[in-house]
Design a protein around this motif. Structure first.
Motif, PDB file in Angstrom:
ATOM      1  N   SER A 145     -33.326   9.899  30.051  1.00 37.68           N
ATOM      2  CA  SER A 145     -32.463   9.356  29.002  1.00 37.68           C
ATOM      3  C   SER A 145     -32.878   7.935  28.647  1.00 37.68           C
ATOM      4  CB  SER A 145     -30.998   9.354  29.464  1.00 37.68           C
ATOM      5  OG  SER A 145     -30.519  10.656  29.701  1.00 37.68           O
ATOM      6  N   ARG A 146     -33.101   7.114  29.643  1.00 35.80           N
ATOM      7  CA  ARG A 146     -33.454   5.716  29.384  1.00 35.80           C
ATOM      8  C   ARG A 146     -34.807   5.601  28.687  1.00 35.80           C
ATOM      9  NH1 ARG A 146     -30.839   1.782  33.299  1.00 35.80           N
ATOM     10  NH2 ARG A 146     -32.879   0.793  33.480  1.00 35.80           N
ATOM     11  N   LEU A 147     -35.753   6.433  29.083  1.00 35.09           N
ATOM     12  CA  LEU A 147     -37.069   6.407  28.441  1.00 35.09           C
ATOM     13  C   LEU A 147     -36.983   6.840  26.985  1.00 35.09           C
ATOM     14  CD1 LEU A 147     -39.078   7.937  31.403  1.00 35.09           C
ATOM     15  CD2 LEU A 147     -39.494   5.668  30.417  1.00 35.09           C
ATOM     16  N   ALA A 148     -36.222   7.910  26.718  1.00 33.81           N
ATOM     17  CA  ALA A 148     -36.085   8.388  25.346  1.00 33.81           C
ATOM     18  C   ALA A 148     -35.395   7.354  24.470  1.00 33.81           C
ATOM     19  CB  ALA A 148     -35.313   9.711  25.327  1.00 33.81           C
ATOM     20  N   VAL A 149     -34.291   6.789  24.963  1.00 28.25           N
ATOM     21  CA  VAL A 149     -33.549   5.794  24.182  1.00 28.25           C
ATOM     22  C   VAL A 149     -34.422   4.585  23.877  1.00 28.25           C
ATOM     23  CG1 VAL A 149     -31.651   4.136  24.309  1.00 28.25           C
ATOM     24  CG2 VAL A 149     -31.262   6.530  24.952  1.00 28.25           C
ATOM     25  N   ALA A 150     -35.143   4.107  24.866  1.00 26.97           N
ATOM     26  CA  ALA A 150     -36.012   2.945  24.652  1.00 26.97           C
ATOM     27  C   ALA A 150     -37.069   3.244  23.591  1.00 26.97           C
ATOM     28  CB  ALA A 150     -36.670   2.535  25.966  1.00 26.97           C
ATOM     29  N   HIS A 151     -37.616   4.455  23.613  1.00 23.92           N
ATOM     30  CA  HIS A 151     -38.654   4.828  22.646  1.00 23.92           C
ATOM     31  C   HIS A 151     -38.097   4.876  21.228  1.00 23.92           C
ATOM     32  CE1 HIS A 151     -42.290   6.704  21.117  1.00 23.92           C
ATOM     33  NE2 HIS A 151     -41.551   7.664  20.575  1.00 23.92           N
ATOM     34  N   TYR A 152     -36.934   5.492  21.062  1.00 24.71           N
ATOM     35  CA  TYR A 152     -36.356   5.607  19.725  1.00 24.71           C
ATOM     36  C   TYR A 152     -35.967   4.234  19.177  1.00 24.71           C
ATOM     37  CZ  TYR A 152     -35.963  10.529  21.125  1.00 24.71           C
ATOM     38  OH  TYR A 152     -36.216  11.799  21.567  1.00 24.71           O
ATOM     39  N   LYS A 153     -35.417   3.373  20.040  1.00 20.44           N
ATOM     40  CA  LYS A 153     -35.063   2.026  19.591  1.00 20.44           C
ATOM     41  C   LYS A 153     -36.305   1.245  19.183  1.00 20.44           C
ATOM     42  CE  LYS A 153     -30.855   1.174  22.304  1.00 20.44           C
ATOM     43  NZ  LYS A 153     -30.256   0.308  23.361  1.00 20.44           N
ATOM     44  N   GLN A 154     -37.365   1.361  19.964  1.00 20.27           N
ATOM     45  CA  GLN A 154     -38.582   0.603  19.686  1.00 20.27           C
ATOM     46  C   GLN A 154     -39.214   1.016  18.365  1.00 20.27           C
ATOM     47  OE1 GLN A 154     -41.871   1.282  22.410  1.00 20.27           O
ATOM     48  NE2 GLN A 154     -42.637  -0.800  22.107  1.00 20.27           N
ATOM     49  N   ARG A 155     -39.227   2.320  18.087  1.00 17.44           N
ATOM     50  CA  ARG A 155     -39.870   2.764  16.852  1.00 17.44           C
ATOM     51  C   ARG A 155     -38.936   2.661  15.642  1.00 17.44           C
ATOM     52  NH1 ARG A 155     -40.368   9.428  16.918  1.00 17.44           N
ATOM     53  NH2 ARG A 155     -38.160   9.855  16.523  1.00 17.44           N
ATOM     54  N   GLY A 156     -37.614   2.536  15.896  1.00 15.96           N
ATOM     55  CA  GLY A 156     -36.675   2.366  14.799  1.00 15.96           C
ATOM     56  C   GLY A 156     -36.434   3.599  13.971  1.00 15.96           C
TER      57      GLY A 156
END
Length: 337
Positions: A126-137
């Protein structure tokens, strides 16, 4: 904020527990619908064969042997998906294993190991997915595979229930925090009922006889259908099998009634008295289970699909069904004169 997710054919989907059961079926269905799939599980040989199968059928697949209970290996999984495909759009935390045994007999090391897979693996993902989506916007989907037993505890599988309750709580809290900050993440919790997978064969068992579903059993394709719908359409929850929704509602409204019902029904419907139990050393708790099997060995009423999954794609149908469940629960809970 209304999130818009990509069509499945344009997505890269990461699936943990992809070597058998729900994960295997979901990977095959996603690939047939044009998605690129990143396959994760401990069984490296099964993943390789599955990736070869998907490529031979014209799809794109990446096999990444992963123990989801290791945060470092989960980080490598996310990095491998980005290195191969440039991004990922849906992350499915599906890996799981159960333990059959009473609260006072399951060892503490067995409990901790199962939490590593069922709870901590989903937290890492979950944390990895959320971080990825936030980073790419750009909006992406996080889909956690919960359980009816995460809504309602049961005898015999106390450790699994506890881990799924924790996962449900984590998912709900994470969803609210992301909504508060208007993050571009759709968070879905899937609640399967009894599903025809090798779940019981892979489980650690303290029983003399083989554990098995004996009752109404739904096909893994129904769970995959719910997962892939949520990959394209933001959904808070998806229940697989009307039994999962009905029992969760009744358990909330009439908890003592549900206590007595489960005490009577669950132990005998979880055991096949005609088969001896498998050796605990062959379970998938500590080592990878056998792979490339979609179904298990169960006895009961095998459903061809879940009408309730289909109803949830059309909210007005699900609302009608839920109203019926609520009425029945009220009748059960009301005081008798």
């Amino acid at each position: 904020m209304k999130l818009k997710l990509k069509p499945l054919a344009q997505q890269v989907i990461v699936i943990t527990g992809a070597s058998s059961g729900i994960g295997l079926v979901t990977a095959r269905m996603a690939a047939r619908q044009g998605a690129k799939v990143v396959l994760a599980a401990r069984n490296a040989e099964a993943l390789r064969e599955l990736a070869d199968e998907i490529r031979a059928q014209g799809g794109q697949a990446l096999a990444v042997p992963t123990d989801v209970g290791s945060e470092e290996e989960m980080m490598r999984l996310a990095a491998a998906a980005v290195a191969e495909f440039g991004t990922f759009d849906t992350w499915v935390n599906n890996a799981g294993v159960s333990i059959f045994g009473y609260c006072d007999e399951v060892s503490i090391p067995d409990m901790k190991r199962m939490f590593d897979t069922v709870y901590w693996g989903a937290v890492y993902g979950s944390r990895l997915a959320v971080a990825h989506y936030k980073q790419r916007g750009e909006a992406g989907a996080l889909i956690n595979i919960g359980s009816f037993f995460g809504d309602r505890a049961t005898p015999v599988q106390s450790t699994y229930c506890s881990a799924k309750h924790a996962l449900h709580g984590w998912t709900d809290a994470l969803r609210m925090e992301l909504e508060m900050e208007k993050a571009p993440v759709s968070v879905t919790l899937v609640h399967p009922g009894r599903i025809d997978t090798p779940y019981n064969e892979h489980a650690q068992s303290y029983y003399e006889h083989q554990v098995a579903h004996r009752g109404m059993v739904y096909p893994p394709e129904s769970v995959a259908e719910a997962v892939l719908f949520a990959a394209e359409h933001p959904k808070r929850d998806m229940f697989v099998g009307f039994q999962a929704k009905a029992l969760a509602v009744v358990g909330h409204v009439a908890p003592r009634f549900m206590d007595k019902l489960m005490e009577a029904l669950i132990p005998p419907t979880q055991i096949d008295p005609k088969r001896p139990s498998k050796n605990p050393e062959t379970s998938a708790l500590y080592e990878a289970g056998y792979g490339l099997q979609e179904h298990g060995s169960h006895e009961g009423w095998f459903r061809s699909g879940s009408y309730y999954v289909k109803a949830q794609k059309r909210p007005w149908l699900a609302a009608l069904a839920l109203a019926g469940v609520g009425g029945a629960a009220w009748l059960l809970a009301r005081p008798r004169s």
